[in-house]
Design a protein around this motif. Sequence first.
Motif, PDB file in Angstrom:
ATOM      1  N   GLU A   1       0.833  -1.209   0.000  1.00  0.00           N
ATOM      2  CA  GLU A   1       0.000   0.000   0.000  1.00  0.00           C
ATOM      3  C   GLU A   1       0.866   1.258   0.000  1.00  0.00           C
TER       4      GLU A   1
ATOM      5  N   GLU B   1       3.767   1.571  -1.309  1.00  0.00           N
ATOM      6  CA  GLU B   1       4.296   1.686  -2.676  1.00  0.00           C
ATOM      7  C   GLU B   1       3.265   2.330  -3.607  1.00  0.00           C
ATOM      8  N   ASN B   2       1.981   2.161  -3.273  1.00  0.00           N
ATOM      9  CA  ASN B   2       0.889   2.724  -4.077  1.00  0.00           C
ATOM     10  C   ASN B   2       0.319   4.005  -3.462  1.00  0.00           C
TER      11      ASN B   2
ATOM     12  N   ASN C   1      -7.788   1.008  -0.837  1.00  0.00           N
ATOM     13  CA  ASN C   1      -7.196  -0.285  -1.146  1.00  0.00           C
ATOM     14  C   ASN C   1      -7.996  -1.049  -2.201  1.00  0.00           C
TER      15      ASN C   1
ATOM     16  N   VAL D   1      -7.442   0.334  -5.718  1.00  0.00           N
ATOM     17  CA  VAL D   1      -6.100   0.031  -6.218  1.00  0.00           C
ATOM     18  C   VAL D   1      -5.961  -1.459  -6.510  1.00  0.00           C
TER      19      VAL D   1
ATOM     20  N   ASN E   1      -4.120  -3.987  -9.317  1.00  0.00           N
ATOM     21  CA  ASN E   1      -2.891  -4.549  -8.748  1.00  0.00           C
ATOM     22  C   ASN E   1      -3.195  -5.971  -8.263  1.00  0.00           C
TER      23      ASN E   1
END
Length: 147
Positions: free
Chosen positions: A85, A87-88, A99, A102, A106
């Motif tokens: 998370e 990293e995003n 989350n 994303v 991902n």
Amino acid sequence: MFKNLPRHQFGNLQSKMFPAYFSMVGVCCAVSVASFGYLHPWKTSSTTERYQLGFLLSSFAFNLTNLFVFTPMTIEMMKQRHKVERENNIGEEVGWSKNVEVAKSNPKLAAMNKKFGMIHGLSSLANIMSFGSLAIHSWYLAGKIDL
């Protein structure tokens, strides 16, 4: 806490609280099993008393499973998810997470979410089963009260 803390802080706090909670409940269950077993020896106990010892033992077992199996797995999965998370650039929001959005793009995060949900669900089920066993024993004890 869920509604007031950033998600990663909430998760880190939970990772400290639940081991303490399961440890405390485990000690209380162990004391209850030992006390009940001492006061109602197996050879001289009634069928009802044997069932009660079974409920206490099952509560203890479910609790230990949570403490030594599900909690470490959940904490490890949470740490891995937090890393992905970050990293995003998500996880610092308060309340509901970005989350899920994303995770749609991902696959690694989607797989982590699925595994975390399964482990968390099993942990919740074990906790409910432990609570239910203790509730049945409490009902038995309440029936012994003569007012």
